[in-house]
Design a protein around this motif. Sequence first.
Motif, short mmCIF file in Angstrom:
data_model
loop_
_atom_site.label_atom_id
_atom_site.label_comp_id
_atom_site.label_asym_id
_atom_site.label_seq_id
_atom_site.Cartn_x
_atom_site.Cartn_y
_atom_site.Cartn_z
N PRO A 5 -0.33 5.57 -6.90
CA PRO A 5 -0.47 4.33 -7.67
C PRO A 5 -1.39 3.33 -6.95
O PRO A 5 -1.55 3.39 -5.73
N LYS A 6 -1.96 2.43 -7.72
CA LYS A 6 -2.90 1.44 -7.19
C LYS A 6 -2.33 0.65 -6.01
O LYS A 6 -3.00 0.43 -5.00
N ASN A 7 -1.08 0.21 -6.15
CA ASN A 7 -0.48 -0.61 -5.08
C ASN A 7 -0.32 0.20 -3.79
O ASN A 7 -0.42 -0.35 -2.70
N LYS A 9 -2.35 2.76 -2.85
CA LYS A 9 -3.71 2.88 -2.31
C LYS A 9 -4.11 1.60 -1.60
O LYS A 9 -4.69 1.63 -0.51
N LYS A 10 -3.80 0.46 -2.21
CA LYS A 10 -4.14 -0.84 -1.62
C LYS A 10 -3.43 -1.00 -0.28
O LYS A 10 -4.04 -1.38 0.72
N ASN A 13 -5.00 1.29 2.35
CA ASN A 13 -6.34 0.83 2.74
C ASN A 13 -6.30 -0.42 3.60
O ASN A 13 -7.26 -0.72 4.32
#
Length: 78
Positions: A5-7, A9-10, A13
């Motif tokens: 999910p995007k969160n 990955k964020k 990173n």
Amino acid sequence: MIKAPKNVKKYFNELPKVNTERVIVTGEIIELATKYLEEKVVGKTSFDDCLHIATATLSKVDMLVSWNFKHYCKYLQN
């Protein structure tokens, strides 16, 4: 990480690079992952799950981080 999910990955990173390490997937890792899959070590799972665990095992990492532990935990609870 592509399917995370995007969160997640964020979050990944934004981890300090000094606290992360990339490892190379070797033939030995693939062999162990295949054995994990054949032996159903982590219950209903995928080769990617087994590859993740085998990489951590043979690389002697201090911590295994995953955005989805549902398949791993099934084995640990038994």
